[in-house]
Scaffold this motif. Structure first.
Motif, PDB file in Angstrom:
ATOM      1  N   THR A   1       0.807  -1.222   0.000  1.00  0.00           N
ATOM      2  CA  THR A   1       0.000   0.000   0.000  1.00  0.00           C
ATOM      3  C   THR A   1       0.841   1.273   0.000  1.00  0.00           C
ATOM      4  O   THR A   1       0.291   2.363   0.086  1.00  0.00           O
ATOM      5  CB  THR A   1      -0.939   0.014   1.229  1.00  0.00           C
ATOM      6  N   ASN A   2       2.155   1.143  -0.100  1.00  0.00           N
ATOM      7  CA  ASN A   2       3.003   2.329  -0.021  1.00  0.00           C
ATOM      8  C   ASN A   2       3.558   2.787  -1.367  1.00  0.00           C
ATOM      9  O   ASN A   2       4.513   3.538  -1.421  1.00  0.00           O
ATOM     10  CB  ASN A   2       4.158   2.083   0.967  1.00  0.00           C
ATOM     11  N   MET A   3       2.957   2.343  -2.468  1.00  0.00           N
ATOM     12  CA  MET A   3       3.397   2.772  -3.802  1.00  0.00           C
ATOM     13  C   MET A   3       2.380   3.738  -4.371  1.00  0.00           C
ATOM     14  O   MET A   3       1.295   3.339  -4.783  1.00  0.00           O
ATOM     15  CB  MET A   3       3.513   1.565  -4.740  1.00  0.00           C
ATOM     16  N   ASP A   4       2.745   5.007  -4.391  1.00  0.00           N
ATOM     17  CA  ASP A   4       1.830   6.018  -4.933  1.00  0.00           C
ATOM     18  C   ASP A   4       2.161   6.388  -6.367  1.00  0.00           C
ATOM     19  O   ASP A   4       1.314   6.899  -7.085  1.00  0.00           O
ATOM     20  CB  ASP A   4       1.863   7.277  -4.067  1.00  0.00           C
ATOM     21  N   LYS A   5       3.395   6.143  -6.779  1.00  0.00           N
ATOM     22  CA  LYS A   5       3.810   6.556  -8.115  1.00  0.00           C
ATOM     23  C   LYS A   5       4.112   5.389  -9.041  1.00  0.00           C
ATOM     24  O   LYS A   5       4.103   5.547 -10.252  1.00  0.00           O
ATOM     25  CB  LYS A   5       5.037   7.461  -8.009  1.00  0.00           C
ATOM     26  N   ARG A   6       4.385   4.240  -8.504  1.00  0.00           N
ATOM     27  CA  ARG A   6       4.712   3.065  -9.316  1.00  0.00           C
ATOM     28  C   ARG A   6       3.580   2.046  -9.230  1.00  0.00           C
ATOM     29  O   ARG A   6       2.874   1.970  -8.243  1.00  0.00           O
ATOM     30  CB  ARG A   6       5.989   2.395  -8.810  1.00  0.00           C
ATOM     31  N   TRP A   7       3.486   1.225 -10.267  1.00  0.00           N
ATOM     32  CA  TRP A   7       2.519   0.129 -10.258  1.00  0.00           C
ATOM     33  C   TRP A   7       3.130  -1.126  -9.655  1.00  0.00           C
ATOM     34  O   TRP A   7       2.428  -1.964  -9.117  1.00  0.00           O
ATOM     35  CB  TRP A   7       2.038  -0.164 -11.680  1.00  0.00           C
ATOM     36  N   GLY A   8       4.439  -1.254  -9.774  1.00  0.00           N
ATOM     37  CA  GLY A   8       5.113  -2.428  -9.238  1.00  0.00           C
ATOM     38  C   GLY A   8       6.594  -2.175  -9.109  1.00  0.00           C
ATOM     39  O   GLY A   8       7.120  -1.196  -9.647  1.00  0.00           O
ATOM     40  N   SER A   9       7.246  -3.058  -8.385  1.00  0.00           N
ATOM     41  CA  SER A   9       8.706  -2.997  -8.265  1.00  0.00           C
ATOM     42  C   SER A   9       9.222  -4.384  -7.942  1.00  0.00           C
ATOM     43  O   SER A   9       8.466  -5.265  -7.521  1.00  0.00           O
ATOM     44  CB  SER A   9       9.132  -1.993  -7.188  1.00  0.00           C
ATOM     45  N   CYS A  10      10.516  -4.551  -8.164  1.00  0.00           N
ATOM     46  CA  CYS A  10      11.133  -5.828  -7.832  1.00  0.00           C
ATOM     47  C   CYS A  10      12.527  -5.587  -7.289  1.00  0.00           C
ATOM     48  O   CYS A  10      13.117  -4.530  -7.497  1.00  0.00           O
ATOM     49  CB  CYS A  10      11.167  -6.766  -9.027  1.00  0.00           C
ATOM     50  N   SER A  11      13.024  -6.563  -6.597  1.00  0.00           N
ATOM     51  CA  SER A  11      14.374  -6.518  -6.049  1.00  0.00           C
ATOM     52  C   SER A  11      15.171  -7.666  -6.639  1.00  0.00           C
ATOM     53  O   SER A  11      14.787  -8.836  -6.475  1.00  0.00           O
ATOM     54  CB  SER A  11      14.330  -6.644  -4.524  1.00  0.00           C
ATOM     55  N   SER A  12      16.236  -7.330  -7.325  1.00  0.00           N
ATOM     56  CA  SER A  12      17.076  -8.393  -7.885  1.00  0.00           C
ATOM     57  C   SER A  12      17.872  -9.093  -6.787  1.00  0.00           C
ATOM     58  O   SER A  12      18.299 -10.228  -6.961  1.00  0.00           O
ATOM     59  CB  SER A  12      18.023  -7.823  -8.942  1.00  0.00           C
ATOM     60  N   THR A  13      18.029  -8.434  -5.642  1.00  0.00           N
ATOM     61  CA  THR A  13      18.784  -9.020  -4.532  1.00  0.00           C
ATOM     62  C   THR A  13      18.046 -10.211  -3.927  1.00  0.00           C
ATOM     63  O   THR A  13      18.581 -11.305  -3.826  1.00  0.00           O
ATOM     64  CB  THR A  13      19.039  -7.961  -3.436  1.00  0.00           C
TER      65      THR A  13
ATOM     66  N   LEU B   1      -3.629  -1.498  -8.206  1.00  0.00           N
ATOM     67  CA  LEU B   1      -3.947  -2.400  -9.320  1.00  0.00           C
ATOM     68  C   LEU B   1      -5.174  -3.258  -9.035  1.00  0.00           C
ATOM     69  O   LEU B   1      -5.810  -3.756  -9.964  1.00  0.00           O
ATOM     70  CB  LEU B   1      -2.763  -3.323  -9.608  1.00  0.00           C
ATOM     71  N   GLN B   2      -5.479  -3.441  -7.766  1.00  0.00           N
ATOM     72  CA  GLN B   2      -6.621  -4.282  -7.412  1.00  0.00           C
ATOM     73  C   GLN B   2      -7.884  -3.658  -7.994  1.00  0.00           C
ATOM     74  O   GLN B   2      -8.119  -2.470  -7.865  1.00  0.00           O
ATOM     75  CB  GLN B   2      -6.721  -4.451  -5.904  1.00  0.00           C
ATOM     76  N   GLY B   3      -8.668  -4.458  -8.656  1.00  0.00           N
ATOM     77  CA  GLY B   3      -9.876  -3.967  -9.303  1.00  0.00           C
ATOM     78  C   GLY B   3      -9.679  -3.623 -10.770  1.00  0.00           C
ATOM     79  O   GLY B   3     -10.652  -3.389 -11.482  1.00  0.00           O
ATOM     80  N   MET B   4      -8.435  -3.572 -11.217  1.00  0.00           N
ATOM     81  CA  MET B   4      -8.187  -3.346 -12.643  1.00  0.00           C
ATOM     82  C   MET B   4      -8.360  -4.673 -13.379  1.00  0.00           C
ATOM     83  O   MET B   4      -8.322  -5.736 -12.760  1.00  0.00           O
ATOM     84  CB  MET B   4      -6.783  -2.791 -12.863  1.00  0.00           C
ATOM     85  N   PRO B   5      -8.551  -4.609 -14.691  1.00  0.00           N
ATOM     86  CA  PRO B   5      -8.705  -5.865 -15.444  1.00  0.00           C
ATOM     87  C   PRO B   5      -7.503  -6.787 -15.231  1.00  0.00           C
ATOM     88  O   PRO B   5      -6.367  -6.312 -15.107  1.00  0.00           O
ATOM     89  CB  PRO B   5      -8.778  -5.397 -16.899  1.00  0.00           C
ATOM     90  N   PRO B   6      -7.749  -8.086 -15.189  1.00  0.00           N
ATOM     91  CA  PRO B   6      -6.656  -9.041 -14.968  1.00  0.00           C
ATOM     92  C   PRO B   6      -5.497  -8.893 -15.952  1.00  0.00           C
ATOM     93  O   PRO B   6      -4.340  -9.069 -15.576  1.00  0.00           O
ATOM     94  CB  PRO B   6      -7.329 -10.407 -15.110  1.00  0.00           C
ATOM     95  N   TYR B   7      -5.778  -8.528 -17.209  1.00  0.00           N
ATOM     96  CA  TYR B   7      -4.689  -8.403 -18.177  1.00  0.00           C
ATOM     97  C   TYR B   7      -3.750  -7.244 -17.824  1.00  0.00           C
ATOM     98  O   TYR B   7      -2.571  -7.283 -18.166  1.00  0.00           O
ATOM     99  CB  TYR B   7      -5.211  -8.278 -19.617  1.00  0.00           C
ATOM    100  N   VAL B   8      -4.252  -6.224 -17.121  1.00  0.00           N
ATOM    101  CA  VAL B   8      -3.406  -5.108 -16.677  1.00  0.00           C
ATOM    102  C   VAL B   8      -2.510  -5.571 -15.521  1.00  0.00           C
ATOM    103  O   VAL B   8      -1.302  -5.317 -15.512  1.00  0.00           O
ATOM    104  CB  VAL B   8      -4.248  -3.889 -16.268  1.00  0.00           C
TER     105      VAL B   8
END
Length: 76
Positions: free
Chosen positions: A9-21, A31-38
């Motif tokens: 719940t702390n992402m206001d500007k990004r839709w997602g992120s990942c850590s390679s570490t 994203l919750q409530g958006m179409p599954p393909y999104v």
């Protein structure tokens, strides 16, 4: 393969992120409530970053293999 995928719940500007570490993926609760393909597109975008850490042509080739990538990018 990611080590974990979770909603945050702390992402206001990004839709997602990942850590390679630690290979974790975080998806914005917005994203919750958006179409599954999104949601799938954002997840695929982050999964591709586990293989290609930047936005190189190799990265986009992975992402664009998703059949709904253009439709997802155009969703508003």
């Amino acid at each position: 393969m990611p080590s974990s995928v979770r909603w945050v719940t702390n992402m206001d500007k990004r839709w997602g992120s990942c850590s390679s570490t630690d290979r974790s993926i975080r998806l914005s609760h917005r994203l919750q409530g958006m179409p599954p393909y999104v949601v799938d597109y954002v997840l695929i975008h982050e999964l591709a970053h586990l293989i290609e850490p930047n936005h190189s042509s190799a990265f986009w080739k992975l992402v664009e293999a998703y059949p709904h990538s253009e439709k997802a990018k155009g969703f508003s």
